[in-house]
Design an enzyme around this catalytic site. Structure first.
Site, mmCIF file in Angstrom:
data_model
loop_
_atom_site.group_PDB
_atom_site.id
_atom_site.type_symbol
_atom_site.label_atom_id
_atom_site.label_comp_id
_atom_site.label_asym_id
_atom_site.label_seq_id
_atom_site.Cartn_x
_atom_site.Cartn_y
_atom_site.Cartn_z
ATOM 1 N N CYS A 126 -17.564 -5.375 -27.758
ATOM 2 C CA CYS A 126 -18.985 -5.581 -28.345
ATOM 3 C C CYS A 126 -19.284 -6.882 -28.612
ATOM 4 C CB CYS A 126 -18.782 -4.584 -29.645
ATOM 5 S SG CYS A 126 -17.511 -5.273 -30.965
ATOM 6 N N ASN A 171 -27.311 -1.438 -31.097
ATOM 7 C CA ASN A 171 -25.884 -1.133 -30.868
ATOM 8 C C ASN A 171 -25.737 -1.314 -29.401
ATOM 9 O OD1 ASN A 171 -23.167 -0.486 -31.192
ATOM 10 N ND2 ASN A 171 -23.682 1.571 -32.033
ATOM 11 N N HIS A 229 -16.935 -4.174 -35.525
ATOM 12 C CA HIS A 229 -17.767 -4.083 -34.609
ATOM 13 C C HIS A 229 -18.833 -5.060 -34.800
ATOM 14 C CE1 HIS A 229 -19.870 -1.967 -31.451
ATOM 15 N NE2 HIS A 229 -20.874 -1.606 -32.206
#
Length: 374
Positions: free
Chosen positions: A45, A327, A306
Site C-alpha cells: 500500500c 484507497n 496502511h
C-alpha cells in the site's frame, strides 16, 4: 422539577433521533487524482498510495495524467531492505511494509517509469500477488544472516536481484513513452518532480514539538525522519494543503471496526456500542485530544498498518468535516463503497493519522517557519 426532567428527555430524544440519520455528503474540495486501482495480494500500500500521490503532484505541476509504475519502486526498494536487514545482522524489519519516504528515496535514487514500461506482471498474470516472492526473499535474507558458510557470500546481492527479476521483471534501461525515448532518470526529469520537495509531518508528545525525529514504528525500516507538530497544527496543515490544491499522502490505522471500506467510512463514535451502527448513520463522535491520541498510540491501539491518499474534503448534513481518502483495494462495490474512496471523519483523522507527507509549499507559512522549512 418535572419540567426540567421533561426538557432533558426531549433533548436526549432529539439527539438520538438525529443520531440515526443516514449520512448525506456534500463535496467541498475534490482534487484531481488518477483512477483507483488494486494493490492485489501484496502488502505494498505504501507504494500504491504514494505513487498515486505523485501522480496527482504531476497533474498539479504539469497538467499531465501519467500512470506510474508502483512495482518499479517495489522492485528497487527490496534490495535496499535486504541490505539493511543483512548488514544489521537481522536486527531490523524485513517485510512488505514501508512508508511514503521509501518511495521518495527510491525515486531519487532510481527515477520513475510509466506502468506501460514496467507493470511487474509476468506472462498471463493480471493481478499482483507477491506472497511467494516475499517468502523466498525472507528465507534468503535470514539464511545470509545465519551465515552457514562462516563468511558472508559476495553473491547475495546478485541472488536477491535474480529472484526479483524472476518474479517481477528486470529494470528497463530505456523505454518509449508518447513517441519519445526515456530512461528512468530522464522520465523523472520530464515530470518535474523533485523528491527533496516533500516532507513528512506527525504529532506525538514523546518528542519535542517543532523538532525532527525518527518515528519508531515497525515499517520505518529506513529510519526516516518526521517533523513533529501539535495535533491542531497537523490538521491545519492538511486543511491548508487541500485548500491550496495539494493532495496529501497519509499513513494511518485502519484496524478499527469503525473503519470500513465496504461502507466507505471511518469514524470514532463517542460510545463503542454505536460502532457498527455509526457506519450507517450519524452518531456523536469523540473529541480527540492530544493526550488521548498519545495514549492510544503508546498502548498499541493505534498502529501504522496502511497508507492512503487524501484528495478532498466533504461535509455531512450537520456540517461535520470528512476527508476524501483514496484507497488501493479496488472498486468492487461489494467490498468498496464510493468508488474505492473512504470518507474519514475529522475525529478519525485526528486519532488514527500516524503521519502525512506533502509538498513543503503545502505547509502554512507560520508552521513552516517554526519548522525551519524553506
Amino acid at each position: 422539577m418535572k419540567k426540567v426532567i421533561l426538557s432533558i428527555f426531549v433533548v436526549v430524544f432529539a439527539v438520538l433521533a438525529n443520531a440515526q440519520e443516514p449520512y448525506k455528503f456534500n463535496e467541498v474540495i475534490n482534487l484531481e487524482a488518477t483512477p483507483v486501482i488494486s494493490q492485489g495480494n501484496t502488502g505494498t500500500c505504501w507504494s500504491f498510495s504514494s505513487t498515486s500521490f505523485l501522480e496527482s503532484e504531476i497533474i498539479r505541476l504539469t497538467g499531465k495524467q501519467i500512470d506510474l509504475s508502483e512495482m518499479f519502486t517495489v522492485r528497487n526498494t527490496y534490495p535496499m531492505k535486504a541490505e539493511n536487514y543483512i548488514m544489521r545482522q537481522g536486527k531490523a524489519q524485513f517485510s512488505e511494509g514501508g512508508l511514503a519516504h521509501d518511495v521518495l528515496n527510491a525515486v531519487e535514487k532510481y527515477g520513475i517509469v510509466p506502468n506501460s514500461a514496467f507493470n511487474g506482471l509476468l506472462q498471463d498474470e493480471n493481478r499482483h500477488n507477491l506472497s511467494e516472492l516475499v517468502a523466498i526473499l525472507r528465507s534468503m535474507v535470514e539464511t545470509y544472516v545465519k551465515n552457514p558458510n562462516g563468511k558472508l557470500s559476495k553473491k547475495w546481492r546478485a541472488a536477491i536481484d535474480g529472484v526479483l527479476t524472476a518474479y517481477i521483471g528486470g529494470n528497463p534501461t530505456t523505454f518509449e513513452y508518447d513517441g519519445k525515448q526515456y530512461t528512468s532518470a530522464s522520465f523523472l526529469e520530464m515530470t518535474t518532480l523533485n523528491p527533496k520537495d516533500y516532507v513528512s509531518i506527525t504529532s506525538f508528545t514523546h518528542e519535542p514539538f517543532y523538532s525532527k525525529f525518527v518515528l519508531n514504528i515497525p515499517d520505518n525500516w529506513s529510519n526516516g525522519s518526521f517533523y513533529n507538530v501539535p495535533l491542531n497544527d497537523m490538521i491545519a496543515t492538511i486543511n491548508y494543503a487541500l485548500e491550496k490544491g495539494f493532495t496529501v499522502e497519509l499513513d494511518c490505522d485502519v484496524s478499527e471496526s469503525t473503519f470500513s471500506s465496504k461502507a466507505g467510512l471511518a469514524v470514532v463514535p463517542t460510545f463503542s456500542e454505536n460502532n457498527k451502527k455509526a457506519l450507517e448513520g450519524i452518531y456523536p463522535e469523540k473529541q480527540i485530544t492530544q493526550k488521548y491520541r498519545q495514549d492510544e498510540f503508546e498502548n498499541f491501539t493505534t498502529t501504522d498498518d496502511h497508507l492512503m491518499h487524501i484528495t478532498g474534503v466533504l461535509k455531512d448534513q450537520n456540517g461535520t468535516t470528512y476527508y476524501k481518502v483514496k484507497n488501493s483495494w479496488g472498486t468492487d462495490p461489494n467490498r468498496n463503497a464510493n468508488g474505492g474512496y473512504v470518507y474519514f471523519s475529522e475525529s478519525y483523522m485526528r486519532l488514527k493519522a500516524i503521519s502525512v507527507t506533502l509538498h513543503k509549499q503545502a505547509i502554512p507559512k507560520k508552521i513552516a517557519t517554526e519548522l525551519f522549512i524553506e
